[in-house]
Design a protein around this motif. Structure first.
Motif, PDB file in Angstrom:
ATOM      1  N   HIS A 268       0.833  -1.214   0.000  1.00 20.39           N
ATOM      2  CA  HIS A 268       0.000   0.000   0.000  1.00 20.39           C
ATOM      3  C   HIS A 268       0.866   1.262   0.000  1.00 20.39           C
ATOM      4  O   HIS A 268       0.620   2.197  -0.773  1.00 20.39           O
TER       5      HIS A 268
ATOM      6  N   SER B 290       1.229   3.993  -3.127  1.00 19.12           N
ATOM      7  CA  SER B 290       0.924   5.407  -2.875  1.00 19.12           C
ATOM      8  C   SER B 290       2.088   6.292  -3.315  1.00 19.12           C
ATOM      9  O   SER B 290       1.898   7.317  -3.993  1.00 19.12           O
TER      10      SER B 290
ATOM     11  N   ILE C 258      -7.100   3.659  -3.782  1.00 20.78           N
ATOM     12  CA  ILE C 258      -5.906   3.296  -3.018  1.00 20.78           C
ATOM     13  C   ILE C 258      -6.225   3.222  -1.531  1.00 20.78           C
ATOM     14  O   ILE C 258      -5.884   2.243  -0.843  1.00 20.78           O
ATOM     15  N   GLU C 259      -6.887   4.253  -1.020  1.00 23.25           N
ATOM     16  CA  GLU C 259      -7.183   4.297   0.406  1.00 23.25           C
ATOM     17  C   GLU C 259      -8.114   3.170   0.837  1.00 23.25           C
ATOM     18  O   GLU C 259      -8.004   2.645   1.953  1.00 23.25           O
TER      19      GLU C 259
ATOM     20  N   ARG D  26      -8.156   0.287  -0.567  1.00 15.20           N
ATOM     21  CA  ARG D  26      -7.503  -0.968  -0.986  1.00 15.20           C
ATOM     22  C   ARG D  26      -8.264  -1.667  -2.111  1.00 15.20           C
ATOM     23  O   ARG D  26      -8.216  -2.881  -2.270  1.00 15.20           O
TER      24      ARG D  26
ATOM     25  N   TYR E   4      -7.657  -2.330  -5.203  1.00 13.59           N
ATOM     26  CA  TYR E   4      -6.567  -2.283  -6.161  1.00 13.59           C
ATOM     27  C   TYR E   4      -6.984  -2.676  -7.575  1.00 13.59           C
ATOM     28  O   TYR E   4      -6.431  -2.171  -8.548  1.00 13.59           O
TER      29      TYR E   4
END
Length: 352
Positions: free
Chosen positions: A263, A267, A289-290, A292, A294
């Motif tokens: 992670h 980022s 992203i925050e 998860r 993906y």
């Protein structure tokens, strides 16, 4: 007494093992491919000896070096025996000076026949530059193209496993070429990359063709030799295709999703390209992203960043592409291999 040899005299000898007696940081930066590190001095000791040489004098530095090394000799010899096994050690340092001479002398006194490399790593590096600069690539290049995630690297692996002549430039670079290409890999510097490229090309020098992935001039921290790029344009070009959801799955698998620092690294890497996206897509990417998410993040980058850039990059190729579906990796590898044998050798296909 140990024997002094040039690298060219032993580089193809499978009965030798290269022993790099330089410090760990020197070894880590670049070494002869396949060499093992048995350092006479660690990094701090090397710095101490060097400082003594500059500030006090040569003889005092030699005396300090002797004091440090004498305590290590039993362990050094033990390590050399372990790595040598049934092979003959080729001991080298930076320029074939005191470090390699000292270790080779002690090894010989302890009944370990060995060589010392003339000129050390510095001369080896000069040889690599010369070999690469004068290299004449006779094999025809077969290049795999396709958008990110179509499976080019996986197919290279399948072809290699099937005995085909393959050179994996990304593996030699320790980088996949994209902004996120370092994830799960250890990038190599230019010197080590060039050493590995020369070794691979010479391993394949008698092959009528070599299969590789289409790469830009730069992969991570390294640059490709110009002759390789020029020869590629004269070769055969396959264009691979796969559905978006398949590409996303392959990318997630390849980039080691689930590792502890994934992670954080994603980022950090995204910050380098986020301004290339529209504000709306940038905000959405950070949300993925925050949270998860993906798969959604990868899909967004493919559609709005990587695919458009790839389509633009294709404009530099004035070649004909052989279109292949790579949804099934094994079927794709088989198709490529069959095409090569049927068209380059005009033989009936025998691929199972």
């Amino acid at each position: 007494m140990f024997e002094d040899v040039y690298y060219k005299d032993v580089r193809k000898n499978k009965d030798v093992v290269f022993i790099d007696v330089r410090s760990p940081s020197e070894y880590e930066e670049s070494t002869i491919p396949g060499a093992v590190n048995v350092p006479l001095f660690n990094d701090e000791e090397r710095a101490e000896v060097g400082t003594t040489y500059k500030k006090v004098g040569r003889e005092q530095a030699k005396e300090l070096g002797l004091q440090i090394a004498s305590r290590k000799l039993p362990d050094l010899i033990s390590q050399i025996r372990k790595y040598a096994d049934e092979r003959k050690p080729v001991i080298f340092c930076w320029r074939g000076g005191m470090r390699s001479k000292s270790v080779a002398t002690v090894a010989d006194l302890m009944g370990i026949p060995c060589y010392r490399l003339i000129g050390g790593y510095r001369q080896y590096r000069s040889d690599v530059v010369e070999r690469l600069g004068n290299y004449e690539l006779k094999a025809r290049l077969v290049t795999l193209h396709g958008m990110t995630g179509v499976g080019k690297t996986e197919i290279l692996g399948l072809l290699h496993a099937a005995g085909e002549p393959v050179i994996d430039l990304e593996a030699l670079a320790g980088h996949r070429g994209s902004t996120f290409g370092h994830l799960g890999m250890k990038p190599n510097n230019q010197r080590l990359f060039e050493s590995l490229v020369v070794e691979e090309l010479e391993r394949l020098q008698n092959q009528p063709y070599i299969i590789m992935e289409a790469e830009s001039k730069r992969i991570g921290r390294v640059n490709l030799p110009d002759f390789l790029l020029e020869k590629r344009n004269e070769g055969i070009h396959f264009m691979l295709h796969a559905p978006l959801h398949i590409r996303i799955e392959r990318i997630l698998k390849q980039y080691l999703v689930g590792t502890d620092d994934f992670h954080e690294k994603v980022s950090q890497s995204f910050r380098a390209i986020e301004k290339k996206l529209s504000p709306q897509n940038r905000s959405l990417a950070w949300q993925y992203i925050e949270e998860r998410q993906y798969a959604d993040f990868v899909g967004l980058l493919l559609v709005h960043y990587y695919d458009p850039r790839y389509k633009h990059s294709l404009q530099k190729y004035d070649v004909s592409f052989i279109q292949v579906d790579s949804t099934d990796l094994f079927a794709c590898a088989k198709t490529i291999k069959e095409w090569i044998y049927e068209n380059l050798f005009a033989r009936p296909s025998f691929v199972k």
